[in-house]
Write a protein that holds these residues in place. Structure first.
Motif, PDB file in Angstrom:
ATOM      1  N   LEU A 238      36.365  65.654  53.250  1.00  0.00           N
ATOM      2  CA  LEU A 238      37.556  64.976  53.751  1.00  0.00           C
ATOM      3  C   LEU A 238      38.536  66.002  54.296  1.00  0.00           C
ATOM      4  O   LEU A 238      38.758  67.053  53.676  1.00  0.00           O
ATOM      5  CB  LEU A 238      38.247  64.193  52.630  1.00  0.00           C
ATOM      6  CG  LEU A 238      37.537  62.963  52.092  1.00  0.00           C
ATOM      7  CD1 LEU A 238      38.321  62.407  50.900  1.00  0.00           C
ATOM      8  CD2 LEU A 238      37.385  61.904  53.167  1.00  0.00           C
ATOM      9  N   SER A 239      39.154  65.677  55.425  1.00  0.00           N
ATOM     10  CA  SER A 239      40.155  66.558  56.016  1.00  0.00           C
ATOM     11  C   SER A 239      41.406  65.743  56.329  1.00  0.00           C
ATOM     12  O   SER A 239      41.465  65.057  57.345  1.00  0.00           O
ATOM     13  CB  SER A 239      39.609  67.208  57.289  1.00  0.00           C
ATOM     14  OG  SER A 239      40.577  68.077  57.845  1.00  0.00           O
ATOM     15  N   PRO A 240      42.425  65.791  55.445  1.00  0.00           N
ATOM     16  CA  PRO A 240      43.670  65.062  55.722  1.00  0.00           C
ATOM     17  C   PRO A 240      44.376  65.613  56.956  1.00  0.00           C
ATOM     18  O   PRO A 240      44.070  66.720  57.435  1.00  0.00           O
ATOM     19  CB  PRO A 240      44.507  65.308  54.449  1.00  0.00           C
ATOM     20  CG  PRO A 240      43.530  65.751  53.413  1.00  0.00           C
ATOM     21  CD  PRO A 240      42.442  66.471  54.146  1.00  0.00           C
ATOM     22  N   ALA A 241      45.336  64.865  57.460  1.00  0.00           N
ATOM     23  CA  ALA A 241      46.024  65.256  58.689  1.00  0.00           C
ATOM     24  C   ALA A 241      46.732  66.604  58.565  1.00  0.00           C
ATOM     25  O   ALA A 241      46.907  67.308  59.559  1.00  0.00           O
ATOM     26  CB  ALA A 241      47.028  64.166  59.076  1.00  0.00           C
ATOM     27  N   TRP A 242      47.138  66.979  57.357  1.00  0.00           N
ATOM     28  CA  TRP A 242      47.891  68.225  57.173  1.00  0.00           C
ATOM     29  C   TRP A 242      46.998  69.457  57.094  1.00  0.00           C
ATOM     30  O   TRP A 242      47.490  70.583  57.007  1.00  0.00           O
ATOM     31  CB  TRP A 242      48.751  68.144  55.918  1.00  0.00           C
ATOM     32  CG  TRP A 242      48.046  67.658  54.687  1.00  0.00           C
ATOM     33  CD1 TRP A 242      48.042  66.392  54.188  1.00  0.00           C
ATOM     34  CD2 TRP A 242      47.239  68.435  53.788  1.00  0.00           C
ATOM     35  NE1 TRP A 242      47.278  66.310  53.051  1.00  0.00           N
ATOM     36  CE2 TRP A 242      46.784  67.550  52.771  1.00  0.00           C
ATOM     37  CE3 TRP A 242      46.849  69.769  53.734  1.00  0.00           C
ATOM     38  CZ2 TRP A 242      45.961  67.976  51.724  1.00  0.00           C
ATOM     39  CZ3 TRP A 242      46.028  70.198  52.692  1.00  0.00           C
ATOM     40  CH2 TRP A 242      45.607  69.304  51.708  1.00  0.00           C
ATOM     41  N   SER A 243      45.695  69.256  57.108  1.00  0.00           N
ATOM     42  CA  SER A 243      44.755  70.355  56.855  1.00  0.00           C
ATOM     43  C   SER A 243      44.026  70.801  58.114  1.00  0.00           C
ATOM     44  O   SER A 243      43.645  69.982  58.946  1.00  0.00           O
ATOM     45  CB  SER A 243      43.723  69.907  55.804  1.00  0.00           C
ATOM     46  OG  SER A 243      42.731  70.896  55.600  1.00  0.00           O
ATOM     47  N   ILE A 244      43.815  72.113  58.230  1.00  0.00           N
ATOM     48  CA  ILE A 244      42.876  72.593  59.240  1.00  0.00           C
ATOM     49  C   ILE A 244      41.467  72.211  58.803  1.00  0.00           C
ATOM     50  O   ILE A 244      41.242  71.814  57.656  1.00  0.00           O
ATOM     51  CB  ILE A 244      42.959  74.126  59.425  1.00  0.00           C
ATOM     52  CG1 ILE A 244      42.542  74.847  58.126  1.00  0.00           C
ATOM     53  CG2 ILE A 244      44.336  74.557  59.887  1.00  0.00           C
ATOM     54  CD1 ILE A 244      42.263  76.323  58.316  1.00  0.00           C
ATOM     55  N   HIS A 245      40.527  72.293  59.712  1.00  0.00           N
ATOM     56  CA  HIS A 245      39.133  72.046  59.365  1.00  0.00           C
ATOM     57  C   HIS A 245      38.260  72.866  60.310  1.00  0.00           C
ATOM     58  O   HIS A 245      38.256  72.657  61.511  1.00  0.00           O
ATOM     59  CB  HIS A 245      38.778  70.554  59.444  1.00  0.00           C
ATOM     60  CG  HIS A 245      39.378  69.848  60.609  1.00  0.00           C
ATOM     61  ND1 HIS A 245      40.676  69.401  60.620  1.00  0.00           N
ATOM     62  CD2 HIS A 245      38.872  69.519  61.816  1.00  0.00           C
ATOM     63  CE1 HIS A 245      40.944  68.812  61.770  1.00  0.00           C
ATOM     64  NE2 HIS A 245      39.858  68.885  62.526  1.00  0.00           N
ATOM     65  N   MET A 246      37.580  73.817  59.729  1.00  0.00           N
ATOM     66  CA  MET A 246      36.653  74.637  60.493  1.00  0.00           C
ATOM     67  C   MET A 246      35.667  75.238  59.500  1.00  0.00           C
ATOM     68  O   MET A 246      35.899  75.234  58.292  1.00  0.00           O
ATOM     69  CB  MET A 246      37.384  75.746  61.258  1.00  0.00           C
ATOM     70  CG  MET A 246      38.089  76.772  60.389  1.00  0.00           C
ATOM     71  SD  MET A 246      38.938  78.012  61.389  1.00  0.00           S
ATOM     72  CE  MET A 246      39.466  79.163  60.118  1.00  0.00           C
ATOM     73  N   GLY A 247      34.528  75.703  60.003  1.00  0.00           N
ATOM     74  CA  GLY A 247      33.538  76.235  59.084  1.00  0.00           C
ATOM     75  C   GLY A 247      32.617  77.216  59.763  1.00  0.00           C
ATOM     76  O   GLY A 247      32.469  77.222  60.992  1.00  0.00           O
ATOM     77  N   ALA A 248      31.975  78.035  58.942  1.00  0.00           N
ATOM     78  CA  ALA A 248      30.991  79.007  59.416  1.00  0.00           C
ATOM     79  C   ALA A 248      29.739  78.868  58.573  1.00  0.00           C
ATOM     80  O   ALA A 248      29.817  78.826  57.338  1.00  0.00           O
ATOM     81  CB  ALA A 248      31.544  80.424  59.321  1.00  0.00           C
ATOM     82  N   GLY A 249      28.585  78.786  59.223  1.00  0.00           N
ATOM     83  CA  GLY A 249      27.332  78.577  58.511  1.00  0.00           C
ATOM     84  C   GLY A 249      26.459  79.812  58.479  1.00  0.00           C
ATOM     85  O   GLY A 249      26.557  80.682  59.353  1.00  0.00           O
ATOM     86  N   THR A 250      25.598  79.863  57.479  1.00  0.00           N
ATOM     87  CA  THR A 250      24.646  80.970  57.369  1.00  0.00           C
ATOM     88  C   THR A 250      23.384  80.727  58.170  1.00  0.00           C
ATOM     89  O   THR A 250      22.507  81.593  58.238  1.00  0.00           O
ATOM     90  CB  THR A 250      24.273  81.213  55.892  1.00  0.00           C
ATOM     91  OG1 THR A 250      23.653  80.025  55.367  1.00  0.00           O
ATOM     92  CG2 THR A 250      25.509  81.533  55.062  1.00  0.00           C
ATOM     93  N   ALA A 251      23.264  79.526  58.766  1.00  0.00           N
ATOM     94  CA  ALA A 251      22.130  79.177  59.626  1.00  0.00           C
ATOM     95  C   ALA A 251      22.586  78.063  60.566  1.00  0.00           C
ATOM     96  O   ALA A 251      23.672  77.498  60.406  1.00  0.00           O
ATOM     97  CB  ALA A 251      20.925  78.736  58.796  1.00  0.00           C
ATOM     98  N   GLN A 252      21.766  77.735  61.533  1.00  0.00           N
ATOM     99  CA  GLN A 252      22.110  76.688  62.487  1.00  0.00           C
ATOM    100  C   GLN A 252      22.236  75.347  61.767  1.00  0.00           C
ATOM    101  O   GLN A 252      21.480  75.042  60.852  1.00  0.00           O
ATOM    102  CB  GLN A 252      21.041  76.606  63.571  1.00  0.00           C
ATOM    103  CG  GLN A 252      21.463  75.811  64.796  1.00  0.00           C
ATOM    104  CD  GLN A 252      20.451  75.954  65.933  1.00  0.00           C
ATOM    105  OE1 GLN A 252      19.340  76.461  65.739  1.00  0.00           O
ATOM    106  NE2 GLN A 252      20.819  75.520  67.122  1.00  0.00           N
ATOM    107  N   TYR A 253      23.194  74.531  62.190  1.00  0.00           N
ATOM    108  CA  TYR A 253      23.463  73.250  61.538  1.00  0.00           C
ATOM    109  C   TYR A 253      24.152  72.312  62.518  1.00  0.00           C
ATOM    110  O   TYR A 253      24.478  72.684  63.653  1.00  0.00           O
ATOM    111  CB  TYR A 253      24.337  73.448  60.289  1.00  0.00           C
ATOM    112  CG  TYR A 253      25.710  74.020  60.579  1.00  0.00           C
ATOM    113  CD1 TYR A 253      26.839  73.197  60.712  1.00  0.00           C
ATOM    114  CD2 TYR A 253      25.894  75.401  60.714  1.00  0.00           C
ATOM    115  CE1 TYR A 253      28.084  73.735  60.979  1.00  0.00           C
ATOM    116  CE2 TYR A 253      27.141  75.938  60.980  1.00  0.00           C
ATOM    117  CZ  TYR A 253      28.240  75.108  61.117  1.00  0.00           C
ATOM    118  OH  TYR A 253      29.475  75.636  61.382  1.00  0.00           O
ATOM    119  N   ALA A 254      24.379  71.085  62.065  1.00  0.00           N
ATOM    120  CA  ALA A 254      25.099  70.083  62.843  1.00  0.00           C
ATOM    121  C   ALA A 254      26.044  69.345  61.908  1.00  0.00           C
ATOM    122  O   ALA A 254      25.964  69.486  60.688  1.00  0.00           O
ATOM    123  CB  ALA A 254      24.121  69.106  63.495  1.00  0.00           C
TER     124      ALA A 254
END
Length: 278
Positions: A238-254
């Motif tokens: 879940l990402s509320p409106a006040w939060s950033i949302h980004m990520g980095a993976g150790t392998a390819q993903y969707a």
């Protein structure tokens, strides 16, 4: 069918959260269970996230008992994305066949929904987002080829990604729900980079097509005081409106992204400079 309830938290609250509390409030790890329908109801814009994995039986749901309405979708709309093998969703007697990465929009007023897989050896995995709706819009199957593709990022910054809009005014209309799927290009790891905020909408991610032994480090929180969640394949965040949302993976993903709020303006965002992150 099960329904877990989350009440949400504000940016000041999470300053005191340890890892277990942060995961309990924002991460869903048990949406996809064989021969079960699992929902999580969050008071963050009253989004419901769900998973259904029909293996040896057809799964039927639609009762509104848990939310105090005659049917689950008496006053709601829903998007259903198939993240597994081919399957069928039947809505009040009308059947729709979903291949991998097809999406079904289910309009307000649907009463009974059934989910089935074409093969028990390769079952469908249906991921659901449901939000309150104030309009009656017809059900619609959106095949992957009918979605609108967009490309963002650069390979040199390891954030090249292909985004497909499914439930969106430019593709298939809805009342308040937006839903699409993003794939990272081979060699890229960052999904939403640079990050942003959208004060008028919340968002949920469901990570998939990630090898079992790999992980995504999902960053959240206020830009000046970030937190992180380590997520695995088929986890939802879940990402509320006040939060950033980004990520980095150790392998390819969707990941599937779903949004709801005051508007459906995809570009109604406030970019966050990397220099602001702490």
């Amino acid at each position: 069918m099960t329904m877990k309830v989350l009440y949400g938290a504000g940016p000041d609250d999470i300053k005191t959260y340890d890892t277990a509390r942060l995961r309990a409030e924002f991460l869903m790890e048990d949406l996809f269970q064989a021969d079960r329908v699992s929902f999580t109801y969050t008071h963050v814009d009253r989004l419901i996230l769900g998973g259904a994995v029909p293996v040896s039986t057809t799964l039927t749901f639609g009762s509104g008992e848990e939310i105090g309405t005659p049917f689950l979708l008496s006053a709601r709309e829903m998007g259903i994305a198939n993240l597994g093998g081919a399957g069928t969703i039947t809505v009040d007697g009308k059947s729709f066949t979903l291949e991998n990465r097809d999406v079904l929009y289910v309009g307000r007023g649907a009463q009974e929904i059934s989910a089935a897989s074409a093969s028990a050896e390769k079952p469908a995995r249906f991921y659901m987002n449901s939000v309150p709706a104030g309009a009656d819009i017809p059900h619609r199957l959106i095949k992957r080829a009918e979605s609108k593709p967009l490309t963002f990022g650069e390979a040199r910054r390891a954030n090249l990604r292909n985004l497909r809009m499914y439930i969106h005014p430019e593709v298939a209309p809805s009342c308040l729900l937006l839903l699409g799927i993003t794939d990272l290009a081979e060699g890229s790891i960052w999904n939403t980079m640079p990050p942003h905020l959208h004060e008028r909408r919340m968002e949920a991610y469901c990570y998939f097509d990630l090898p079992d032994e790999e992980r995504v480090i999902h960053l959240m929180g206020r830009p000046e005081e970030t937190r992180h969640l380590v997520v695995k394949n088929l986890d939802a965040v879940l990402s509320p409106a006040w939060s950033i949302h980004m990520g980095a993976g150790t392998a390819q993903y969707a990941f599937v992204w779903g949004m709801t709020g005051e508007n459906q303006e995809y570009n109604d965002v406030a970019p966050v400079a990397l220099s602001e992150l702490k």
